[in-house]
Design a protein around this motif. Structure first.
Motif, PDB file in Angstrom:
ATOM      1  N   ARG A 132       0.819  -1.207   0.000  1.00 26.39           N
ATOM      2  CA  ARG A 132       0.000   0.000   0.000  1.00 26.39           C
ATOM      3  C   ARG A 132       0.857   1.263   0.000  1.00 26.39           C
ATOM      4  N   VAL A 133       2.058   1.146   0.559  1.00 27.87           N
ATOM      5  CA  VAL A 133       2.936   2.324   0.587  1.00 27.87           C
ATOM      6  C   VAL A 133       3.449   2.615  -0.818  1.00 27.87           C
ATOM      7  N   VAL A 193      13.884  -0.003  -8.962  1.00 25.01           N
ATOM      8  CA  VAL A 193      13.042  -0.981  -8.276  1.00 25.01           C
ATOM      9  C   VAL A 193      12.563  -0.355  -6.973  1.00 25.01           C
ATOM     10  N   ILE A 194      11.246  -0.385  -6.751  1.00 21.68           N
ATOM     11  CA  ILE A 194      10.725   0.117  -5.473  1.00 21.68           C
ATOM     12  C   ILE A 194       9.902  -0.988  -4.827  1.00 21.68           C
ATOM     13  N   PHE A 226      17.844   0.137  -5.857  1.00 20.13           N
ATOM     14  CA  PHE A 226      16.824  -0.663  -5.179  1.00 20.13           C
ATOM     15  C   PHE A 226      16.324   0.141  -3.991  1.00 20.13           C
ATOM     16  N   TYR A 227      15.084   0.657  -4.096  1.00 25.21           N
ATOM     17  CA  TYR A 227      14.563   1.510  -3.035  1.00 25.21           C
ATOM     18  C   TYR A 227      13.541   0.753  -2.211  1.00 25.21           C
ATOM     19  N   VAL A 228      13.536   1.018  -0.917  1.00 28.83           N
ATOM     20  CA  VAL A 228      12.547   0.412  -0.025  1.00 28.83           C
ATOM     21  C   VAL A 228      11.760   1.537   0.617  1.00 28.83           C
ATOM     22  N   LEU A 279      18.563   2.902  -0.895  1.00 33.79           N
ATOM     23  CA  LEU A 279      18.049   3.876   0.058  1.00 33.79           C
ATOM     24  C   LEU A 279      16.742   3.378   0.665  1.00 33.79           C
ATOM     25  N   LEU A 280      16.458   3.875   1.893  1.00 32.88           N
ATOM     26  CA  LEU A 280      15.175   3.576   2.509  1.00 32.88           C
ATOM     27  C   LEU A 280      14.409   4.880   2.666  1.00 32.88           C
ATOM     28  N   PHE A 281      13.134   4.872   2.252  1.00 33.66           N
ATOM     29  CA  PHE A 281      12.319   6.068   2.430  1.00 33.66           C
ATOM     30  C   PHE A 281      11.384   5.821   3.602  1.00 33.66           C
ATOM     31  N   THR A 282      11.544   6.630   4.648  1.00 30.13           N
ATOM     32  CA  THR A 282      10.689   6.470   5.820  1.00 30.13           C
ATOM     33  C   THR A 282      10.150   7.837   6.199  1.00 30.13           C
ATOM     34  N   ASP A 283       9.190   7.834   7.157  1.00 28.22           N
ATOM     35  CA  ASP A 283       8.680   9.141   7.575  1.00 28.22           C
ATOM     36  C   ASP A 283       9.684   9.891   8.425  1.00 28.22           C
ATOM     37  N   LEU A 284      10.813   9.243   8.775  1.00 32.68           N
ATOM     38  CA  LEU A 284      11.879   9.943   9.470  1.00 32.68           C
ATOM     39  C   LEU A 284      12.847  10.568   8.487  1.00 32.68           C
ATOM     40  N   GLY A 285      12.593  10.347   7.183  1.00 24.78           N
ATOM     41  CA  GLY A 285      13.501  10.912   6.190  1.00 24.78           C
ATOM     42  C   GLY A 285      14.015   9.854   5.243  1.00 24.78           C
TER      43      GLY A 285
END
Lengths: 301, 537
Positions: A132-133, A193-194, A226-228, A279-285
Motif C-alpha cells: 500500500r505504501v 526498483v521500489i 533498489f529503493y525500499v 536507500l530507505l524512504f521512511t517518515d523519518l527521512g
C-alpha cells in the motif's frame, strides 16, 4: 477487555478499512484495550498490554504487528508516570497513545511525498507483490503528472501482484504483470526498483514478501537502484545474519505454525541484507541502510 | 602579527560602547555567519591600516593592561581548542577595533597595546609549539602561522608512532629523564614500512635499570611492567584488569605530601608510572580508557575530602569500573550472543579471546549443541590456550593453523572474533590474522560476528594497519626444527628483516554484526555508541 474481544476488534478494523496497515489496526485495538483495561496497578497494566500484543501476534504473524505493538508500548510509557492516581496515569498513557496513532496514520503520506520525486519522467519501475505504501508513492507521482510504466511480479502463492495491478489500472498507470521467475529477464528494461517492507531490521536490511531478496540480488547485478519504502513503526529489534536466522514466527502464517511440520512448508517472507539496498524512504527521512541503526537506537534507547 | 581570541573580548568591549558597525559585526561573528565579500575586503584594509598605526603609537595605560590580563588568560586555553573559529572572529575583531580606533584616540592606544602583548605571547607560543611538534608539524604550522590570523593547532601525534623522528625521540628522552623512568632502546633492524614504531627485545627488560628497592616507581607497577614486557599478562581485558589492580595498590600506599592536594598530586604521581608501563609495552586502547577514567575520578575528588575517605572512594570506583565494564559487560554480551548460536552450528574462533571463550562456555552450559574450530597462528600460538579451555568444558573442538583456513571454511556456519579495540570509523583492531579471517569468511558468505565491550571503543580513526601498530620481538620468529635454527644469525644478513606484527585492522564491510553490552549493532554504528556514551558522561 478479554483477549477474544481484542482479536474480534482487530479483525473488525481490518475488515472495515482494508487500506489500513495491519500495524495501525493493531495499535488501534491496543488503544481500545488500554481504555477498557481494569487493572489496579501500572505493572499489571503493562503485563496486560504485553499479553495483548502477544495475542495479536498470534493472530496476524506479520513483523509489523510485532514492531508496532512494541513501539506503542514504549511510546506510551516513555513519559513521567509519577501521578499518585492510577486513572490519571492511564489518561496520560491514553493521550500519548492517541498522539502516537495520529502520527503513524500520517506516515504513509509522508513517505509518499518523499519518494515520488525520485521517479523521473519516462521511468520504468519494477515492484514486488502488493504494497500500500508503494501504491501511495506511485499515486503521488501520477498526481504530479509524471509518465511512467510499472512492472509488477505475480508474487505467488497468493497472487498479490494481480491485486496491485488492478489498483494501478484504476489510477490509469500502464502496468504489466510479470512472472516471479522473469525478474532477471525484465531487469535490464527497468530503471529502478521500489518495494515495500513488512519490517526493517537493525542492520538496515528489510523483511518482505518472498521474492524480494531475489529481486535485490538481480538489481545489484544490473546496477539498478533498489529503493525500499517503509513507515517508521516497522522498525523492529531483530538482527538476522542470514535467511535461516529470521525467527519462524514471522516466516509462516500463525495457524500453520501450530499445526504443520515446518520443513514441508514454504516461508512467506525473506530477508534482504543492507548491502543490496540503495536507500530507505521512511517518515523519518531518506536513510541509508547504515543510518537505520542510528534511528533505531534513538527510537528504542 | 598573530591575533588571538583576546581580540574577541576586545570587540565585545567596544561593542558595549555602542558602536553600530562593531555591534553588527560582533553579532554576525557570534551568530557564526559568513562575512560577505565586501565586509572581508573592508576588514583586510582596516587591518593593514591598523598595522601601520601600531608602529607609531605606543602610549601605555595601566588600567587597560590589568583589564586585559584576565581576559587574555581565559582565551589562551580556548585558543588551542577552537582553531577554526579563529579566521572569522579575528578579522572581525580587527575591524571592530579599527573602526573604533578611527573614532577615538585613547581606544586606539588600548588596542595597540593589546595587540603588541598578544603578538609577543603568540610568538612565544608558536615557537614552543614548533619545538614540541617536531619536524613534520613545524613545517605544517609555519604556512599556517604566516596568514597571521590562524593559530597553528595541529593535533600532536602520539609519541609511539614517531620513532623515526629524532626531535620526537629527544623530547621523549627528556621527558623520561625528568620522570626518572628508564628509556628502552630499540632492537634489531626494522622493516622500513614500520620504522616509525618501536621494536623491543624481550631479553632486555626495562626493569633491569631500576634500582632495588624501587624508589620512583611503585613496586607493583614495576612488577606489572615486567609482566607486560615478558608477555606473562597478555590479552586486552587481562592487561586492563591488572593495571587497575596495580593502581589500587598504588592508591592504597599513597600519602598526600604536605601543602598538596590529593586530587592534583596523585594524578601527577601516576604519570611516570604510565610512562614506564608504555616503555614496557605500548598501552592498549582499553588501558588508555581505563587510565582516563581513573584520572577523571581522581580530579573529581572534592578538596575537603579526607585522605582515607578519598582513597576509599577511589578504590570503590575502580572496583565498580572493573565490575561494570568488564565482568557484567561480558555477561550481557553472552546473553545477546547466545541468541545467535543455534543447534548444529559450527563456530570458528581465532586465537584466544577471553570474551569469546566465555560466550562459548556459557552457550554450552545452556545446552546448545555446537562444535568449534579453533584457528591458530605463529608465533604466539594463543589458540592452544583457547583450545585447552574449551576442551576442559567438554566442547567438541578442531584445531587448525591459519594456512588451512580456506580448506576449513566451507564447513563453518559462523565466525566469532574478539577485538582489541573498535575505532570510531567502524574498523576493528584485533590480533594480526583477524582481518584475514574476516576477508576469507566474506568470500565464503559466512557471517562474521565481533564481540567487544564498550569500554574498548576509542575515538581514533585508522584505515590501515601501518600507521599505528605494535612490533613484537623479532627473535620470536626464530624456530628450531630438526636441530637446525636457520634464522639464528638473521642480524648478520644485511638485507634480511624479521617482522613480528601484533595487531591488524579489519574494515567494517567484512563484519556483519558487533555484539556489545549495549546490544547488537552494525559495525557502522560505533560512532553512535561513542556519541551516546559522551552524552552520558
Amino acid at each position: 477487555m478479554e483477549e477474544r474481544e481484542l482479536v474480534e476488534y482487530f479483525r473488525a478494523q481490518i475488515r472495515e478499512d482494508p487500506d489500513v496497515a495491519s500495524a495501525v489496526a493493531a495499535i488501534r485495538s491496543l488503544l481500545e484495550f488500554l481504555k477498557r483495561d481494569q487493572s489496579e496497578t501500572i505493572l499489571g497494566l503493562r503485563e496486560n498490554m504485553t499479553q495483548a500484543i502477544h495475542r495479536l501476534q498470534e493472530t496476524d504473524s506479520s513483523v509489523a504487528v510485532s514492531s508496532g505493538g512494541e513501539l506503542f508500548l514504549r511510546f506510551i510509557s516513555l513519559t513521567s508516570l509519577e501521578h499518585p492516581d492510577l486513572s490519571q496515569c492511564k489518561n496520560v498513557m491514553i493521550e500519548r497513545g492517541e498522539l502516537f496513532l495520529k502520527k503513524i496514520s500520517l506516515s504513509r503520506g509522508k513517505v509518499g511525498k518523499l519518494c515520488h520525486t525520485f521517479i523521473k519522467d519516462g521511468a520504468k519501475i519494477l515492484t514486488h507483490s502488493s504494497s500500500r505504501v508503494v501504491l501511495k508513492v506511485l499515486e503521488n507521482a501520477a498526481a504530479d503528472n509524471k509518465r511512467f510504466t510499472v512492472y509488477v511480479t505475480e508474487s505467488q502463492p497468493d497472487s498479490a501482484g494481480k491485486l496491485m495491478a488492478q489498483k494501478l489500472r484504476k489510477l490509469n498507470i500502464p502496468v504489466t504483470i510479470v512472472l516471479d521467475a522473469a525478474v532477471g529477464y525484465i531487469m535490464e528494461k527497468v530503471d529502478l526498483v521500489i518495494v515495500g517492507a513488512e519490517g526493517v531490521v537493525e542492520s538496515g536490511g528489510v523483511i518482505n514478501k518472498i521474492g524480494t531478496y531475489q529481486m535485490a540480488v538481480c538489481s545489484k547485478a544490473h546496477n539498478k537502484p533498489f529503493y525500499v519504502v517503509a513507515e517508521s513503526f516497522k522498525f523492529v529489534r531483530l538482527y538476522p545474519l542470514n535467511q535461516q536466522d529470521v525467527p519462524d514466527r514471522f516466516k509462516y502464517k500463525a495457524d500453520i505454525l501450530k499445526t504443520v511440520d515446518l520443513s514441508q512448508e514454504h516461508p512467506l517472507i525473506d530477508y534482504t541484507p543492507p548491502s543490496l539496498i540503495t536507500l530507505l524512504f521512511t517518515d523519518l527521512g531518506v536513510l541509508t541502510p547504515s543510518a537505520v541503526s542510528d534511528e533505531l537506537i534513538k527510537l528504542y534507547l | 602579527m598573530a591575533d588571538s581570541d583576546g581580540r574577541q573580548i576586545d570587540s565585545i568591549n567596544h561593542a558595549a560602547d555602542g558602536d553600530g558597525k562593531g555591534h553588527g559585526i560582533v553579532r554576525a561573528k557570534t551568530e557564526g555567519k559568513e562575512l560577505t565579500k565586501e565586509e572581508k575586503q573592508r576588514l583586510r584594509k582596516e587591518k593593514k591600516q591598523h598595522k601601520k598605526n601600531k608602529k607609531d603609537d605606543k602610549v601605555p595605560t595601566e588600567k587597560e593592561k590589568e583589564k586585559e590580563k584576565p581576559s587574555v588568560q581565559a582565551p589562551s586555553k580556548p585558543v588551542t581548542q577552537s582553531p577554526t573559529h579563529k579566521a572569522a572572529p579575528v578579522p572581525v575583531s580587527a575591524s571592530a577595533s579599527e573602526s573604533l580606533a578611527a573614532a577615538e584616540k585613547p581606544v586606539k592606544t588600548k588596542a595597540e597595546l593589546r595587540a603588541e602583548r598578544r603578538a609577543r605571547q603568540d610568538s612565544e607560543r608558536t615557537s614552543k609549539q614548533g619545538k614540541k611538534e617536531g619536524g613534520q608539524q613545524s613545517t605544517t604550522s609555519k604556512p599556517k602561522a604566516s596568514p597571521s590570523e590562524l593559530q597553528p593547532v595541529v593535533k600532536r601525534l602520539p609519541e609511539h608512532v614517531q620513532v623515526d623522528d629524532p626531535a620526537a625521540l629527544k623530547k621523549l628522552a627528556k621527558k623520561l629523564e625528568r620522570q626518572q623512568v628508564p628509556l628502552r632502546s630499540d632492537y634489531g633492524y626494522k622493516v622500513s614500512l614500520f620504522s616509525h614504531l618501536h621494536q623491543y627485545s624481550r631479553k632486555n627488560p626495562p626493569t633491569q635499570q631500576i634500582s632495588i628497592p624501587a624508589t620512583v616507581i611503585h613496586p607493583s607497577v614495576v612488577r606489572l611492567g615486567l609482566q607486560y614486557s615478558q608477555g606473562i599478562i597478555a590479552g586486552s581485558n587481562a592487561r586492563s584488569v591488572a593495571l587497575l589492580h596495580a593502581f589500587k595498590q598504588v592508591i592504597q600506599d599513597y600519602s598526600t605530601p604536605p601543602n598538596e592536594e590529593l586530587s592534583r598530586d596523585l594524578v601527577n604521581k601516576l604519570s611516570p608510572y604510565i610512562s614506564f608501563l608504555s616503555q614496557c609495552r605500548p598501552l592498549s586502547a582499553s588501558m588508555g580508557n581505563a587510565i582516563k577514567y581513573i584520572k577523571k575520578e581522581i580530579s573529581n575528588i572534592p578538596s575537603q575530602c579526607k585522605e582515607e575517605e578519598a582513597k576509599g572512594k577511589l578504590q570503590e570506583c575502580i572496583d565498580s569500573y572493573v565490575n561494570e565494564k568488564i565482568i557484567l559487560a561480558s555477561e550481557a554480551i553472552s546473553k545477546y550472543a547466545i541468541e545467535k548460536i543455534s543447534n548444529g552450528d559450527v563456530i570458528l574462533v581465532y586465537g584466544c579471546s577471553s570474551l569469546v571463550n566465555h560466550i562459548l562456555c556459557d552457550a554450552f552450559e545452556k545446552q546448545r549443541k555446537f562444535r568449534v574450530i579453533v584457528v591458530d597462528s605463529r608465533p604466539r600460538l594463543e589458540g592452544r590456550e583457547a583450545l585447552r579451555r574449551l576442551v576442559k568444558k567438554g566442547i567438541r573442538c578442531t584445531y587448525v593453523l591459519i594456512s588451512a583456513l580456506s580448506y576449513i571454511l566451507p564447513e563453518v556456519s559462523k565466525v566469532f572474533l574478539g577485538a582489541h579495540a573498535l575505532l570510531a570509523n567502524g574498523y576493528v583492531m584485533s590480533r594480526v590474522g583477524t582481518s584475514q579471517i574476516a576477508l576469507v569468511a566474506k568470500a565464503y558468505n559466512v557471517p562474521v560476528l565481533v564481540c567487544c565491550e564498550t569500554y574498548k571503543f576509542c575515538e581514533r580513526v585508522q584505515t590501515d594497519s601501518f600507521v599505528s601498530n605494535e612490533l613484537d620481538d623479532p627473535d620470536d620468529l626464530i624456530v628450531t626444527r630438526n636441530g637446525k635454527t636457520h634464522l639464528e644469525n638473521w642480524q648478520t644478513v644485511k638485507s634480511l628483516g624479521l617482522l613480528n606484527l601484533v595487531y591488524d585492522v579489519t574494515p567494517p564491510d567484512f563484519v556483519d554484526l558487533v555484539i556489545t553490552d549495549l546490544g547488537m549493532i552494525p559495525c557502522t554504528s560505533v560512532p553512535v555508541v561513542l556519541r551516546v556514551k559522551n552524552v552520558d558522561q
